[in-house]
Structure formats: structure tokens, C-alpha cells
Design a protein around this motif. Structure first.
Motif, mmCIF file in Angstrom:
data_model
loop_
_atom_site.group_PDB
_atom_site.id
_atom_site.type_symbol
_atom_site.label_atom_id
_atom_site.label_comp_id
_atom_site.label_asym_id
_atom_site.label_seq_id
_atom_site.Cartn_x
_atom_site.Cartn_y
_atom_site.Cartn_z
ATOM 1 N N ALA A 1 0.959 -1.030 0.010
ATOM 2 C CA ALA A 1 0.321 -0.307 0.286
ATOM 3 C C ALA A 1 0.946 1.566 0.435
ATOM 4 O O ALA A 1 0.510 2.106 -0.487
ATOM 5 C CB ALA A 1 -1.078 0.159 1.505
ATOM 6 N N GLU A 2 1.819 1.189 1.173
ATOM 7 C CA GLU A 2 2.767 2.749 0.709
ATOM 8 C C GLU A 2 3.325 2.761 -0.495
ATOM 9 O O GLU A 2 3.788 4.120 -1.146
ATOM 10 C CB GLU A 2 4.300 2.192 1.977
ATOM 11 C CG GLU A 2 3.379 2.533 3.243
ATOM 12 C CD GLU A 2 3.877 2.953 4.707
ATOM 13 O OE1 GLU A 2 5.192 2.670 3.995
ATOM 14 O OE2 GLU A 2 3.640 2.639 5.203
ATOM 15 N N ALA B 1 -7.888 -3.722 1.902
ATOM 16 C CA ALA B 1 -8.156 -2.343 1.759
ATOM 17 C C ALA B 1 -7.487 -1.388 2.336
ATOM 18 O O ALA B 1 -7.849 -0.340 2.153
ATOM 19 C CB ALA B 1 -9.299 -2.182 2.323
ATOM 20 N N VAL B 2 -6.486 -1.799 2.321
ATOM 21 C CA VAL B 2 -5.187 -1.615 3.685
ATOM 22 C C VAL B 2 -4.766 -0.171 2.708
ATOM 23 O O VAL B 2 -4.493 0.914 3.370
ATOM 24 C CB VAL B 2 -3.776 -2.072 4.453
ATOM 25 C CG1 VAL B 2 -3.079 -2.426 3.409
ATOM 26 C CG2 VAL B 2 -3.567 -0.976 5.374
ATOM 27 N N CYS B 3 -4.580 0.030 1.762
ATOM 28 C CA CYS B 3 -4.324 0.498 0.425
ATOM 29 C C CYS B 3 -5.437 1.874 0.413
ATOM 30 O O CYS B 3 -5.075 3.143 0.709
ATOM 31 C CB CYS B 3 -4.414 0.082 -0.697
ATOM 32 S SG CYS B 3 -6.504 -0.289 -1.744
ATOM 33 N N ARG B 4 -6.153 1.717 1.275
ATOM 34 C CA ARG B 4 -7.915 2.922 1.264
ATOM 35 C C ARG B 4 -6.451 3.687 2.740
ATOM 36 O O ARG B 4 -7.056 5.210 2.427
ATOM 37 C CB ARG B 4 -8.651 2.640 1.675
ATOM 38 C CG ARG B 4 -9.884 1.465 1.021
ATOM 39 C CD ARG B 4 -10.955 1.228 1.322
ATOM 40 N NE ARG B 4 -11.674 1.000 0.531
ATOM 41 C CZ ARG B 4 -13.281 1.051 0.266
ATOM 42 N NH1 ARG B 4 -13.044 0.306 1.523
ATOM 43 N NH2 ARG B 4 -13.999 0.810 -0.677
ATOM 44 N N LEU B 5 -5.652 3.771 3.518
ATOM 45 C CA LEU B 5 -5.340 4.909 4.166
ATOM 46 C C LEU B 5 -4.175 5.894 3.350
ATOM 47 O O LEU B 5 -3.858 6.711 3.551
ATOM 48 C CB LEU B 5 -4.309 3.977 5.035
ATOM 49 C CG LEU B 5 -4.905 2.987 6.279
ATOM 50 C CD1 LEU B 5 -3.920 2.540 6.672
ATOM 51 C CD2 LEU B 5 -5.758 3.410 6.989
ATOM 52 N N PHE B 6 -3.862 5.707 1.860
ATOM 53 C CA PHE B 6 -2.880 6.321 1.652
ATOM 54 C C PHE B 6 -3.719 6.844 0.612
ATOM 55 O O PHE B 6 -2.527 7.428 -0.746
ATOM 56 C CB PHE B 6 -1.710 5.319 1.452
ATOM 57 C CG PHE B 6 -1.190 4.668 2.497
ATOM 58 C CD1 PHE B 6 -0.551 4.973 3.282
ATOM 59 C CD2 PHE B 6 -1.358 3.206 2.811
ATOM 60 C CE1 PHE B 6 -0.164 4.677 4.369
ATOM 61 C CE2 PHE B 6 -0.951 2.829 3.765
ATOM 62 C CZ PHE B 6 -0.317 3.814 4.437
#
Length: 290
Positions: A186-187, A281-286
Motif C-alpha cells: 500500500a505504501e 483495503a489497507v491501501c485506502r489509508l493512502f
């Protein structure tokens, strides 16, 4: 005599998949779930649907647990199923719990006159239905031998790891790696987007590269398509498992800074309402991309 009567307690995506596999392999299956409608597809295939956890456990040779966390195991196994089970019942527990809890649970089951085999599983719901899981088995050697037919039906590989707790430790080691990979992916995408790269192109390139893995390729596709339901592995369970790792590490005076960072990211994801979405869905943080 081969085990034929199995009660499956917990019908999430993995529990349903394993129950389907056992049913289609000729086992007599009884199923139970807190949300009763989850049992309907299995009932249509011939499974008996129990009206209570006690009803499910009574008469079963094997109780196969597929539960979300330690609290659920306490409620289901120690809150009703174990008392209703007959002497010598084999508890095959696929739930992901801490190694310390696994050891205590094994002792409690033994004190009740039953036997517990830790059977943590690696894989996804489709692999569960196909019998393609990898099973991380721990416990008494004779109990594992007795459970082998069931374990080899749900999994194409069975690792025998020794005493109780080791299956949980190995499962958590794998999930540590999964959480760290997803957080770093994700980062990486966030960084690429900030530099003007096309998000979909970047995710496809990563998925097809030597930097990828089967897990990363699968999750990269979910991130690219914004397809986080139905979840293969819920974000809240990822966060829970990383917390278990950190708690165990603390007792061993072990520092895991990468895991701490990943756990914080998944905690933030759960806090913003994505707990029941896939861990991708951790990509939604970025990213502002859905």
C-alpha cells in the motif's frame, strides 16, 4: 475405525469451505453457526443443521472449530460444545489464537476427557473448498494421527509441528509476513501515485514482477480493482493476529518494529470502518481511489 461424523462449528468463509469439502468427501456433517442462515447452502448439500452448539456436539466424533478469535472459542467450545461432547471427542481447532491460549485450551480440553489438535490453516476459501489448504498441526502425536484423515481431506499438506502452541506460532509468523507485505505494498503504491505513476499500471507491474508473491499478486489485483468484498481475509482479523504476535513478542522481550507499524495501519483501517473488508483495503489509508 475411520472418523465419519464431524461437527463443524463456525461457518465463516473458511468454515463453510472446509465443511463443504468434508461433505463432498463422504463425511456425515453437522453444522452450526451463530447466524443460522449461513448454514442453508450446506443444508441443501445434505448437511444436518444443529439448532444449538450443544446439539451439534452431541454424538460427533470430531468437533472442527473455525472461529474468529479466543473469545469465540471460549463461548462456543468451553461455553457449551465441550460439555455436550462425549468422552474421547477429538477437537480439531483451526481458529487462529495465541500460542499461550492454545496451550491452555489443550489442557482444558484434556481435563474434560477430550483431545485437542491444533490445526491452523493457510489458504483461502476457494482452497478450503478444494481441499488445498496447508495445515499446521500441533498436539499429541496420537491425537494428530487420529485426526489425519480429516486434516488430509481439508489440506494437501499437513505439517506436524510438535506440542500445542507451535501451530499457532507458525500461523502467526505467516500472518505477520502477510500484514507487513500488504502494508508495504500500500505504501509503495502511495509513493508511486505521488510521483505521477498510474495506479493500475503500477499494481499490475508489481504483481507480475519478481518482487511479488502469490499473496501479493492476489491482493494487488484486489487493490487495482477496488474489490474488497467478499473478503478472503478480513482486515479486523489481520489486525487481531498482528496484536497477538506483538503480545507474544513482548513476553519474549522481542522487538518487532515492522510488525508494530503494520499493526497500527490495520488498526487505523478497522477504526475507519473497513474491518469487514479484505485486508487489501489497507491501501485506502493512502489513496483517495476507492
Amino acid at each position: 475405525m475411520a472418523v465419519r461424523d464431524v461437527a463443524v462449528l463456525g461457518l465463516g468463509t473458511m468454515g463453510s469451505g472446509m465443511a463443504t469439502r468434508l461433505l463432498e468427501s463422504g463425511y456425515r456433517i453437522t453444522v452450526w453457526n451463530r447466524t443460522a442462515e449461513r448454514a442453508e447452502p450446506l443444508a441443501e448439500k445434505g448437511a444436518h443443521v444443529a439448532t444449538s452448539v450443544q446439539d451439534a456436539a452431541a454424538g460427533a466424533e470430531v468437533l472442527l472449530l473455525s472461529l474468529a478469535d479466543e473469545s469465540a472459542v471460549d463461548d462456543v467450545l468451553f461455553g457449551g460444545a465441550l460439555a455436550a461432547a462425549g468422552p474421547g471427542t477429538l477437537v480439531v481447532d483451526t481458529s487462529t489464537v495465541s500460542p499461550a491460549y492454545a496451550r491452555r485450551a489443550t489442557e482444558r480440553v484434556a481435563a474434560a476427557g477430550a483431545h485437542r489438535v491444533e490445526a491452523c490453516v493457510l489458504g483461502n476459501p476457494l482452497q478450503a473448498r478444494r481441499g488445498e489448504l496447508r495445515v499446521l498441526a500441533a498436539g499429541d502425536e496420537l491425537d494428530i494421527r487420529r485426526a489425519k484423515p480429516v486434516l488430509e481431506t481439508i489440506g494437501h499438506e499437513v505439517y506436524e509441528l510438535g506440542p500445542a502452541g507451535r501451530g499457532a506460532a507458525m500461523k502467526l509468523a505467516f500472518n505477520l509476513l502477510l500484514g507487513a507485505q500488504l502494508a508495504s505494498l500500500a505504501e509503495a503504491v502511495s509513493y508511486g501515485e505521488s510521483a505521477g505513476l498510474d495506479r493500475a499500471m503500477l499494481l499490475s507491474a508489481i504483481a507480475e514482477s519478481g518482487f511479488s508473491s502469490k499473496v501479493m499478486s492476489f491482493r494487488a489485483a484486489l487493490m487495482r480493482d477496488g474489490r474488497f468484498t467478499p473478503p478472503a481475509f478480513r482486515s479486523r482479523l489481520m489486525e487481531k493476529d498482528l496484536r497477538l504476535v506483538l503480545a507474544e513478542a513482548a513476553t519474549a522481550d522481542l522487538s518487532l518494529p515492522v510488525t508494530e507499524r503494520a499493526a497500527g495501519q490495520f488498526a487505523a483501517l478497522v477504526d475507519q470502518g473497513d474491518g469487514d473488508h479484505d485486508a487489501a483495503a489497507v491501501c485506502r489509508l493512502f489513496s483517495t481511489t476507492p
